[in-house]
Motif scaffolding. Sequence first.
Motif, short mmCIF file in Angstrom:
data_model
loop_
_atom_site.label_atom_id
_atom_site.label_comp_id
_atom_site.label_asym_id
_atom_site.label_seq_id
_atom_site.Cartn_x
_atom_site.Cartn_y
_atom_site.Cartn_z
N UNK A 79 0.84 -1.21 0.00
CA UNK A 79 0.00 0.00 0.00
C UNK A 79 0.87 1.25 0.00
N UNK A 80 1.97 1.21 0.74
CA UNK A 80 2.89 2.35 0.72
C UNK A 80 3.45 2.57 -0.67
N UNK A 81 3.77 1.49 -1.37
CA UNK A 81 4.28 1.63 -2.74
C UNK A 81 3.23 2.21 -3.67
N UNK A 82 1.97 1.82 -3.47
CA UNK A 82 0.88 2.38 -4.27
C UNK A 82 0.76 3.88 -4.01
N UNK A 83 0.86 4.25 -2.76
CA UNK A 83 0.80 5.68 -2.42
C UNK A 83 1.98 6.44 -3.02
N UNK A 84 3.14 5.79 -3.06
CA UNK A 84 4.30 6.45 -3.65
C UNK A 84 4.09 6.69 -5.14
N UNK A 85 3.44 5.75 -5.82
CA UNK A 85 3.17 5.97 -7.24
C UNK A 85 2.17 7.12 -7.42
N UNK A 86 1.23 7.25 -6.50
CA UNK A 86 0.33 8.40 -6.54
C UNK A 86 1.08 9.70 -6.31
N UNK A 87 2.05 9.62 -5.42
CA UNK A 87 2.86 10.81 -5.18
C UNK A 87 3.72 11.16 -6.39
N UNK A 88 4.08 10.16 -7.16
CA UNK A 88 4.83 10.44 -8.39
C UNK A 88 3.97 11.26 -9.36
N UNK A 89 2.67 10.97 -9.40
CA UNK A 89 1.75 11.78 -10.21
C UNK A 89 1.69 13.21 -9.70
N UNK A 90 1.67 13.34 -8.38
CA UNK A 90 1.69 14.68 -7.80
C UNK A 90 3.01 15.39 -8.12
N UNK A 91 4.06 14.62 -8.19
CA UNK A 91 5.34 15.21 -8.55
C UNK A 91 5.30 15.79 -9.96
N UNK A 92 4.59 15.12 -10.84
CA UNK A 92 4.43 15.65 -12.20
C UNK A 92 3.71 17.00 -12.16
N UNK A 93 2.72 17.09 -11.31
CA UNK A 93 2.03 18.38 -11.15
C UNK A 93 3.00 19.44 -10.62
N UNK A 94 3.85 19.04 -9.71
CA UNK A 94 4.83 19.98 -9.19
C UNK A 94 5.82 20.41 -10.27
N UNK A 95 6.19 19.49 -11.15
CA UNK A 95 7.11 19.84 -12.24
C UNK A 95 6.46 20.87 -13.15
N UNK A 96 5.19 20.67 -13.47
CA UNK A 96 4.50 21.65 -14.31
C UNK A 96 4.38 22.99 -13.60
#
Length: 134
Positions: free
Chosen positions: A43-60
Motif C-alpha cells: 500500500x505504501x508503494x501504491x501511495x508512492x506511485x500516486x505521489x509520483x503523479x503529484x510530482x508531475x504536477x509539481x514539475x508543471x
Amino acid sequence: MSQDAPPENPATGLESQLRRSLDRVLESLQLRLALLGTEWEAEKLRLFSGLAGLLMCLVLGAVALGLLSLALVWVLPAPWQWLMALGLALLYGLGAWAAWRWALARLSAPSSLFEQSLAELQRDRALLRGGPDV
C-alpha cells in the motif's frame, strides 16, 4: 516377569496436545500479521506511485514558476539579470533537492506497525513450548 511401562498420565498428554494446538494457532496468527505487514508495504508503494503523479504536477508548476522568474529577470536592468537568474536557479534547485530528500526519507522509512505484535506472539509461542521466558 515382564515389566510394564508406568501408565502415562492422561493430563500430561492432554496438556502437551493443548500446547501444540495453541502453538499452531499462534503460528498462524503470526503468519497473518506478517502478511498484513507485507500488504501494508504494498500500500505504501501504491501511495508512492500516486505521489509520483503529484510530482508531475509539481514539475508543471515549476515550469510556470520558471517562466515567471524569466519574466522577472527580463524586467531587471542588464547588469543584474545574470545575478538574479543565478540566484533563482540556486534557490529553486536547493528547494527541490531538500523536498525530494524529505519525501524519500518519509516514504522509505520501514513500517514498524506490527513489529511489537510479532515479538509478543513469538514470546507467547516460546512460553507455550516451555522455553525460557523471553
